[in-house]
Motif scaffolding. Structure first.
Motif, short mmCIF file in Angstrom:
data_model
loop_
_atom_site.label_atom_id
_atom_site.label_comp_id
_atom_site.label_asym_id
_atom_site.label_seq_id
_atom_site.Cartn_x
_atom_site.Cartn_y
_atom_site.Cartn_z
N ASP A 101 -10.64 -25.49 6.32
CA ASP A 101 -9.74 -24.35 6.43
C ASP A 101 -10.28 -23.27 7.36
N ARG A 102 -11.58 -23.05 7.31
CA ARG A 102 -12.21 -22.02 8.13
C ARG A 102 -13.50 -22.56 8.74
N ARG B 191 -16.60 -23.22 11.64
CA ARG B 191 -17.62 -22.34 12.20
C ARG B 191 -17.56 -22.37 13.72
N ILE C 268 -6.05 -24.22 14.34
CA ILE C 268 -7.13 -23.44 13.74
C ILE C 268 -6.90 -21.98 14.10
N ASN C 269 -6.71 -21.12 13.09
CA ASN C 269 -6.47 -19.70 13.34
C ASN C 269 -7.64 -18.82 12.92
N GLN C 270 -8.39 -19.24 11.89
CA GLN C 270 -9.51 -18.45 11.39
C GLN C 270 -10.79 -19.25 11.49
N VAL C 271 -11.86 -18.58 11.89
CA VAL C 271 -13.17 -19.20 11.99
C VAL C 271 -14.23 -18.25 11.43
N VAL C 272 -15.42 -18.81 11.21
CA VAL C 272 -16.60 -18.02 10.87
C VAL C 272 -17.46 -18.00 12.12
N ARG D 282 -11.22 -13.24 20.21
CA ARG D 282 -10.36 -12.40 19.35
C ARG D 282 -9.08 -12.00 20.08
N LEU E 85 -7.77 -15.68 17.94
CA LEU E 85 -8.63 -16.27 16.92
C LEU E 85 -9.13 -15.16 16.00
N LYS E 86 -9.10 -15.39 14.69
CA LYS E 86 -9.49 -14.38 13.72
C LYS E 86 -10.83 -14.74 13.09
N PHE E 87 -11.76 -13.77 13.15
CA PHE E 87 -13.06 -13.92 12.47
C PHE E 87 -13.67 -12.58 12.24
#
Length: 114
Positions: A24-25, A27, A84-88, A108, A112-114
């Motif tokens: 889901d999230r 790296r 993929i929209n969110q990453v760490v 960003r 991309l959200k992180f």
């Protein structure tokens, strides 16, 4: 080894102990060499690279910060296309300034959200 390299490895180990990419999230990890910059989106649960981008195919006479921004934008576009929209964000032990910051800011801006 030199002190700077050992410091980066120590930070890298500490960060990787806390950060794990999932389905889901995943790296977003960054590797920076003297001439190039590479970014990968990794799912640590499956042990696979989902998206990758690098500055290898770019013009080499552009400034390194601009190359890093293009790589950040490219990896974000590929990630959004892959769903993929969110990453760490894993800066891999590097200090958060210069090329690393340019890559993160460009990713960003591209969505991309992180």
């Amino acid at each position: 080894m030199n002190k700077k390299f050992n410091r980066r490895l120590r930070i890298k180990k500490a960060v990787r102990g806390r950060i794990h990419g999932t389905q889901d999230r995943p790296r977003l990890t960054v590797f920076r060499s003297n001439k190039q910059i590479y970014a990968q989106i990794v799912n640590d649960a499956d042990g696979c690279t989902m998206v990758a981008a690098s500055s290898l195919k770019q013009e080499q006479n552009t400034p390194k910060k601009e190359q890093a921004a293009k790589v950040g934008q490219e990896v974000a576009e590929k990630a959004i296309a892959a769903g993929i929209n969110q990453v760490v964000f894993d800066r891999n032990g590097y200090l958060y300034h210069g090329r690393i910051r340019e890559l993160a800011d460009a990713a960003r801006k591209a969505g991309l959200k992180f």
